[in-house]
Design a protein around this motif. Structure first.
Motif, mmCIF file in Angstrom:
data_model
loop_
_atom_site.group_PDB
_atom_site.id
_atom_site.type_symbol
_atom_site.label_atom_id
_atom_site.label_comp_id
_atom_site.label_asym_id
_atom_site.label_seq_id
_atom_site.Cartn_x
_atom_site.Cartn_y
_atom_site.Cartn_z
ATOM 1 N N ASN A 1 -7.411 2.876 -3.151
ATOM 2 C CA ASN A 1 -6.997 3.298 -4.618
ATOM 3 C C ASN A 1 -7.720 2.159 -5.523
ATOM 4 N N GLU B 1 1.013 -1.718 0.119
ATOM 5 C CA GLU B 1 -0.011 0.374 -0.148
ATOM 6 C C GLU B 1 0.741 1.187 -0.416
ATOM 7 N N GLU B 2 2.304 1.624 0.352
ATOM 8 C CA GLU B 2 2.652 2.134 1.071
ATOM 9 C C GLU B 2 3.458 2.311 -0.586
ATOM 10 N N GLY C 1 -7.286 8.740 10.211
ATOM 11 C CA GLY C 1 -7.933 9.752 9.256
ATOM 12 C C GLY C 1 -9.211 9.875 9.743
ATOM 13 N N ALA D 1 -9.384 5.860 -4.894
ATOM 14 C CA ALA D 1 -10.181 6.451 -3.767
ATOM 15 C C ALA D 1 -11.417 5.875 -3.436
ATOM 16 N N ARG E 1 -8.403 5.267 3.500
ATOM 17 C CA ARG E 1 -7.304 5.343 2.369
ATOM 18 C C ARG E 1 -7.847 4.777 1.388
#
Length: 1385
Positions: free
Chosen positions: A440, A379-380, A418, A442, A438
């Protein structure tokens, strides 16, 4: 003929005869004097002068005159005198003689007349441009001046004489040209000075004084003392331009005089020249399309001086590296390979690095052209940017980068950062509910409370009803996640609130003013406020929850204004404590009496009218040492007061001459300022010190020593007592000492007091005198630290902060912040108190501009202890300014994109700073990130990707650009549409001429709908409409063959109309035709050129064409080299399946002019006086024109003319037509009949017997004539080799007679004749006897002859024609020359 001279009677000889005749008996009678005036006359050449002759003879019958070779034009006489006007004086020196005869005695006296001529011209030779320090000659010419012995020539520079020259030693009396030369070595001060040459002809006392000057010549002095300095990069990339600068200092007389040439690799550069003072610089751009070593050269010229400099530059090639990512969009936990490689560079050996934002991931070896990285996507890694970086391995400071971003797709994630699980809000405050996930793509986020959707990120005022549990869901294509969020709302108990006042304890000058601000936390908008005070309120301001009041004319020394607020039924108060102050009106130290050694005395200091006394500190000091300090914190009372401080001292000998001062400090910090004031100094005087006075001195008086260091102090005195004793009084540690008569020296070591004042003292006859030394210790800055700077946005303000650590004394410190070589800020600390070491902080605000990028900021600390110590300097490491600027990006893509097609999307931004390569882009379309390619040019950067969609509809294109800390975004809406291709059908694609054909145009449905159709050909629209199909029927013609039909569909989207079309061609079949357009009947070819027979037929199918001439075939289209034989008539035929056609074609061949010996002879011979024309003919088509021109003449030789020998020469004839020209050289020789030009006898045509003589005959003619003589028969006559001269040796009577010279050639003959006389010696003897008989008569008449005769004396004379007389006459004024001029027969 040989020249001969006649002898004339001389003036001297005639005068001698005259005096001889006059010297008769009676000359011995009484003596007398003869005078002449003027005795020495100076007369302009050609001018006149009166000569006065006088005598003292008493005889009235005395006679006399003036004897001279000059011309007398007038005379006057009287008793005892006679005057004569001499005119036209052209003799440069003459001596007319006055004579008188008195009683038979003749006396003579002479006058000296000198003629002068003023300088015709004074010329100073022009001067070249001069180089400073080099020797040059000044040359002046004075032309045609006399007498030179009276001439003075002076060379002057401005009003200063450089050189003077006279010519007293010159010989000769006539006019002459004088040249004066003087060497000078010009200096800078001479530039612009004028040089003149002055000629002075000084004829005094007998004549005038004349002066003449040359025109001024300006000195132009140039200097270029320093070699030019070349500045440019040592390395330049192929195809890029770099600035080259060539500068030079010390240009004289002005920097604007400097002329530059800059060349790079042998090519001159365009350049721009700038000047400042005596400095000039030229700048140009250097570049090269190919790599390699190049030479940069600069030459600077000012006047005659040149200087040059050169530098070698390496032009290198470094291609952009290539970065490849196996998949730029990948699911989390999938494998990714990133490859970085570089094309070939020059020089070879590129070093590669694959890196991300954190650092280098993998590097290549020098010979390794590729590096690779494999990773498992996490993810990073989403949005992780990889950069392929290439650097030359040869040390060239260059780098190229290519970047790509990795997109990792993963399901939603929520955490406390978040989406916190708990919010605590206060009632009545503004808050927004926030929960971010978070993922992807979004994730879509939805939060509900009790089944009701809640707005996320919207600001609102908190109420108690907002408390509760909220349920949030996040989802995307790869999963979903949920979280519960608890909101707690706190509220105050009813009536509870706070009141505050600011400032709480202000310090105000007595009579001054202050703003008091009252504020509260009451939630009631109707809360009331006021300020309770005895002070004067003049102004107020209010707002939600606060009120401010201006208090003026504050004369109460202590006051406590109270802020009141009422919230509901509750009232609260807050008080401010205001103190007013008054600065000390005066600080007075009472005068001191003369003091007795060892007796106690009081020092008294008064500080007048100061408040508040509790904040006062009074200090008594002697020199730099504190004697007593007193504070007054325990004083009661608030108003101003007078303070008296007393301190007892018992003076010692070394105190004599010391100064006492009193210092008052009013310290109002932290709520007010800090003030200081001091008294005048009072000197300590010891009673009786004047007796047996002496001086004590210490050296050095002021010394600066490093902390912990040592110093020698030398004490000396002027006491005459040899037993005087003394020492050094100090709290410092003493080490070694030395002594001598009248002095002692002491070493002080381990000095750790920051300020000390050791005292030298000496006892002289019971009197003690002291001298104080001031010792200051220092510590150089331990460290100078400049805070790191963030990346900066253009135009934003930032603080530079510098720390100077552990330095003393701070009062001698100067801290300077510099940017490059420019000073930004300087700060000194002279007003700092305290003597020990301290840390200093300096802050300066800057607003960076573009020019600041890359500049280095440094902090410089200078501890200046001069003149008593050293200057220490220390600097911080440099911190580089990184300035970034980013205007708004511009999105470029089509507003409309067809389904299934890819369209470029470009996001560009101009003015990226510092470099376009710093820009980082993200592009997305319909929420999906795009693969992109980034390009840069100058300060412009652009990212390009491709957008597409498989289905129609509206989609959003977004772009974000980041450089350093700055980000900018832009978006655009795009419509994806469906528009099928139209269909075109022809029922007979190939049809015979005059047949009917049907054409149909149709189109499928579009999305959005609305397609319209047009059926058209290349010229116009044939039919149009919106129905599903269109149809057209036509009858074919020849002109329809190859006719293109187009079925066009139009779809309007907004203001844009989309067009699609389908085309088809109609083929019409017909028989051949030949016409002028395809097969011209007349064609012109040029000899020697490749040509082909052009004959094309019209027909379908394409006809076969054949041509023939004289039964020989010539295929059209075959290329052949043209000769003159190709001219003629050709028959051409064309045939296809539908018929035949025929046509005649005539070929014309043209060629350039030619000439040869037959048409234009190279040599032509003519006879003078006959008619001729210079005819040259040339062969050529078109017919050439052939003009001829003689060498050196401008006009053509045209038509027939009567020729003369002047027509001989070389002619150039040029034949010209439109195809070219040919030149031919023709030599013309014009011959003519001979003629005798000269028949000369040497020495004379009258020859004494026995003498030799020659007769020469000279003639001209073409061809060269032959000579033939007719002479009196004699054996002693001989001829020369070419028969042009006859010689006679030992002439006698047989050689008398006529000698005839005949010359002849092929065109005629000519003759000349001369008569020779041979004389006898006996006739000469008889002539001598007759001459002796008349000698006496000639002597008597000599004077008269000399004065009156004009024949053969001066002037010019006629020469009689030799054909009419054999006599010779006098020629010229210097003698007689005999000649015989022959006439032609």
């Amino acid at each position: 003929m040989r020249p001969q001279r006649l002898q004339h009677p001389s003036p001297g000889g005639s005068l001698a005869w005259l005096l001889l005749l006059l010297a008769l008996p009676g000359a011995a009678q009484g003596s007398f004097e003869v005078r002449v005036s003027p005795e020495a006359a100076m007369v302009e050449h050609g001018g006149s002068v009166w000569i006065n002759c006088s005598h003292t003879c008493q005889d009235p019958g005395a006679r006399g005159g003036l004897e001279t070779s000059l011309i007398k034009t007038d005379s006057k006489s009287g008793a005892g005198w006679a005057a004569f006007l001499l005119g036209g004086i052209t003799e440069w020196v003459s001596a007319p003689q006055c004579y008188f005869t008195c009683g038979g005695v003749t006396s003579v006296v002479a006058a000296n007349i000198s003629a002068y001529r003023l300088p015709e011209r004074v010329v100073l030779e022009p001067l070249p441009e001069m180089e400073l320090g080099r020797a040059y000659n000044l040359t002046c010419r004075v032309l045609n001046v006399a007498p030179v012995t009276h001439l003075t020539v002076t060379l002057r520079q401005g009003g200063r004489t450089l050189h003077t020259e006279t010519f007293q030693n010159r010989t000769g009396t006539g006019p002459d040209n004088v040249t004066v030369t003087h060497e000078i070595t010009p200096q800078r001060r001479d530039h612009g000075q004028e040089i003149t040459c002055h000629a002075a002809l000084d004829l005094t006392p007998h004549g005038p004084h004349f002066e003449n000057s040359s025109s001024a010549v300006e000195l132009k002095v140039y200097d270029l003392p320093e070699e030019p300095q070349l500045q440019t990069s040592r390395y330049i990339e192929v195809g890029t331009r770099a600035t080259a600068r060539c500068g030079v200092a010390g240009v004289f007389p002005a920097a604007g005089e400097a002329r530059f040439t800059l060349s790079f690799g042998g090519e001159s550069l365009n350049l721009t020249v700038t000047t400042s003072g005596d400095m000039a610089a030229a700048e140009g751009k250097v570049w090269s399309p190919t790599p390699g070593q190049r030479e940069l050269n600069c030459t600077v010229t000012v006047g005659p001086v040149s200087r040059a400099a050169g530098r070698s530059v390496l032009v290198y090639s470094l291609p952009e590296p290539v970065l490849e990512v196996t998949e730029s969009r990948i699911l989390v936990n999938s494998s990714v390979t990133v490859t970085c490689h570089s094309p070939e560079a020059d020089p070879q050996g590129v070093l590669l690095q694959l890196r991300d934002a954190k650092g280098v991931l993998v590097s290549s070896a020098p010979a390794q052209p590729r590096v690779q990285l494999q990773l498992m996507a996490s993810e990073e890694d989403d949005g992780r940017e990889f950069t392929c970086e290439a650097r030359p391995g040869s040390g060239i400071p260059a780098v190229k980068r290519t970047s790509a971003r990795l997109t990792v797709l993963y399901g939603p994630r929520m955490d406390d950062s978040g989406c916190p699980r708990e919010w605590i809000w206060k009632e009545g405050t503004e808050q927004s509910f926030s929960c971010l996930a978070r993922g992807n793509p979004a994730p879509a986020m939805e939060c509900t409370r009790d089944g009701v959707s809640v707005s996320i990120g919207v600001q609102r005022q908190v109420s108690r009803e907002d408390a509760g549990t909220y349920h949030c869901n996040a989802s995307n294509a790869h999963g979903w996640v949920s979280r519960d969020v608890t909101v707690q709302v706190e509220w105050a108990a009813q009536g509870s609130f706070e009141v505050s006042v600011s400032p709480e304890a202000p310090m105000v000058e007595h009579g001054g003013s202050v703003w008091i601000n009252c504020s509260h936390t009451c939630q009631d908008p109707g809360a009331r406020s006021s300020l309770e005070t005895s002070l004067t309120k003049t102004d107020s301001k209010r707002g939600a929850g606060w009120a401010a009041f201006l208090l003026v004319g504050i004369t109460e020394w202590v006051s406590a204004p109270q802020c009141y607020f009422t919230c509901g039924a509750d009232t609260k108060v807050a008080a401010a404590n205001i103190s007013s102050y008054r600065l000390p009106e005066r600080v007075v130290l009472e005068p001191l009496p003369e003091m007795e050694l060892g007796r106690a005395y009081n020092l008294t200091c008064r500080v007048l009218n100061v408040a508040p006394v509790t904040r006062l500190t009074v200090t008594l000091r002697r020199g730099g040492r504190t004697l007593h300090m007193e504070t007054f914190q325990n004083r009661t009372g608030t108003g101003p007061g007078n303070v008296t401080v007393t301190h007892e001292i018992t003076p010692r000998r070394w105190d004599h001459g010391q100064e006492i001062t009193c210092h008052a400090a009013l310290d109002l910090r932290p709520h007010g300022p800090h003030f200081e004031n001091s008294s005048s100094a009072v000197e300590l005087q010891e009673a009786g010190a004047a007796e047996q006075s002496f001086n004590v001195s210490v050296w050095p008086e002021d010394s600066v020593v490093e902390h912990g260091g040592s110093v020698w102090l030398n004490c000396s005195h002027t006491c005459r007592d040899p037993g005087a004793r003394g020492g050094l009084e100090t709290s410092l540690t003493k080490a070694k000492n030395k002594r001598g008569p009248g002095w002692m020296a002491q070493e002080l070591v381990g000095i750790r007091e920051w300020v000390s004042a050791p005292q030298c003292y000496f006892n002289c006859y019971g009197n003690v005198t002291c001298a104080v030394a001031h010792v200051t210790t220092y510590r150089p800055p331990e460290r100078v630290v400049l805070e790191p700077l963030p990346e900066m946005e253009l135009g934003q303000a930032y603080n530079l902060t510098c720390w100077v650590l552990n330095v003393a004394p701070v009062t001698h410190l100067t801290v300077t912040l510099r940017q490059g070589g420019r000073t930004l800020h300087t700060e000194t600390f002279q007003n700092r108190t305290g003597t020990g070491p301290d840390n200093v902080t300096v802050t300066h605000e800057i607003t960076p501009q573009r020019r600041d990028h890359g500049q280095e900021i440094t902090c410089h600390a200078a501890l200046d202890l001069t003149p008593h110590g050293q200057l220490f300097q220390n600097s911080s490491p440099a911190v580089e300014l990184r300035v970034f600027d980013l205007p708004e990006p511009q999105l470029q893509t089509s507003l409309y994109i067809e389904v299934g097609t890819r369209a470029p999307a470009r996001c560009g931004v101009a003015g990226v700073f510092p470099a376009a390569g710093e820009a980082r882009f993200t592009l997305s379309f319909g929420g999906e990130s795009l693969n992109l390619t980034v390009t840069t040019s100058g300060d412009m950067a652009a990212a390009e990707g491709e957008v597409w969609s498989p289905s129609p509809g509206q989609h959003q294109l977004s772009c974000t650009v980041t450089v350093g800390p700055v980000s900018r975004s832009a978006g655009q809406s795009v419509l994806v549409y469906s528009f099928p291709q139209p269909v075109l059908e022809i029922d007979q694609p190939q049809a015979l001429v005059n047949r009917n054909v049907r054409i149909t145009c149709s189109a499928p449905a579009s999305q959005p709908p609305g397609t319209t159709l047009q059926l058209r050909d290349s010229k116009r629209t044939l039919v149009s409409g919106s129905q599903p199909h269109l149809q057209l029927t036509l009858t074919t013609r020849k002109g329809d063959n190859g006719r293109q039909f187009t079925c066009e569909g139009n779809l309007t989207l907004g203001s844009r109309t989309l067009v699609k079309n389908t085309s088809a061609q109609l083929i019409v079949l017909y028989q051949p035709t030949l016409d002028e357009s395809g097969c011209p009947s007349h064609q012109t070819w040029l000899e020697g050129t490749p040509q082909q027979l052009a004959c094309e037929a019209d027909g379908n199918p394409t006809p076969e064409v054949s041509c023939s001439k004289d039964s020989q075939g010539h295929g059209p289209g075959a290329v052949q080299n043209v000769t003159r034989g190709h001219a003629g008539v050709y028959r051409c035929s064309a045939a296809n399946a539908h018929g035949t056609a025929g046509r005649n074609v005539t070929i014309h061949v043209e060629y350039k002019p030619t000439m040869d010996e037959s048409s234009c002879p190279s040599t032509q011979v003519w006879l003078e006086g006959t008619l001729h024309t210079l005819a040259c003919e040339a062969d050529g088509i078109p017919v050439p024109r052939v003009p001829c021109t003689k060498e050196g003449a401008a006009d053509e030789f045209g038509g027939e003319r009567n020729v003369s020998r002047n027509d001989s020469g070389t002619y150039h004839c040029t034949a010209t037509n439109r195809l070219g020209s040919m030149k031919r050289r023709v030599t013309v020789r014009v011959e003519y009949r001979p003629i005798v030009l000269l028949l000369a006898v040497s020495p004379s045509d009258t020859v004494p017997r026995g003498a030799n003589f020659n007769i020469s005959c000279r003639a001209e003619g073409s061809p060269a004539p032959a000579y033939r003589w007719t002479v009196p028969p004699a054996p002693n006559i001989h001829s020369s080799a070419d028969n042009s001269t006859v010689s006679v040796a030992g002439a006698d009577r047989h050689n008398r007679g006529v000698y005839v010279c005949r010359v002849s050639n092929a065109h005629g003959q000519h003759l000349g004749q001369v008569r020779i006389q041979v004389t006898d010696h006996r006739l000469i003897i008889a002539a001598l006897i007759a001459g002796a008989a008349v000698l006496l008569l000639g002597g008597t008449a000599g004077l008269v002859y000399y004065l009156k005769s004009t024949a053969c004396k001066k002037g010019e004379y006629n020469v009689q024609d030799a054909e009419s007389s054999a006599k010779a006459t006098c020629l010229g004024r210097d003698g007689a020359v005999y000649g015989i001029q022959l006439t032609q027969t």
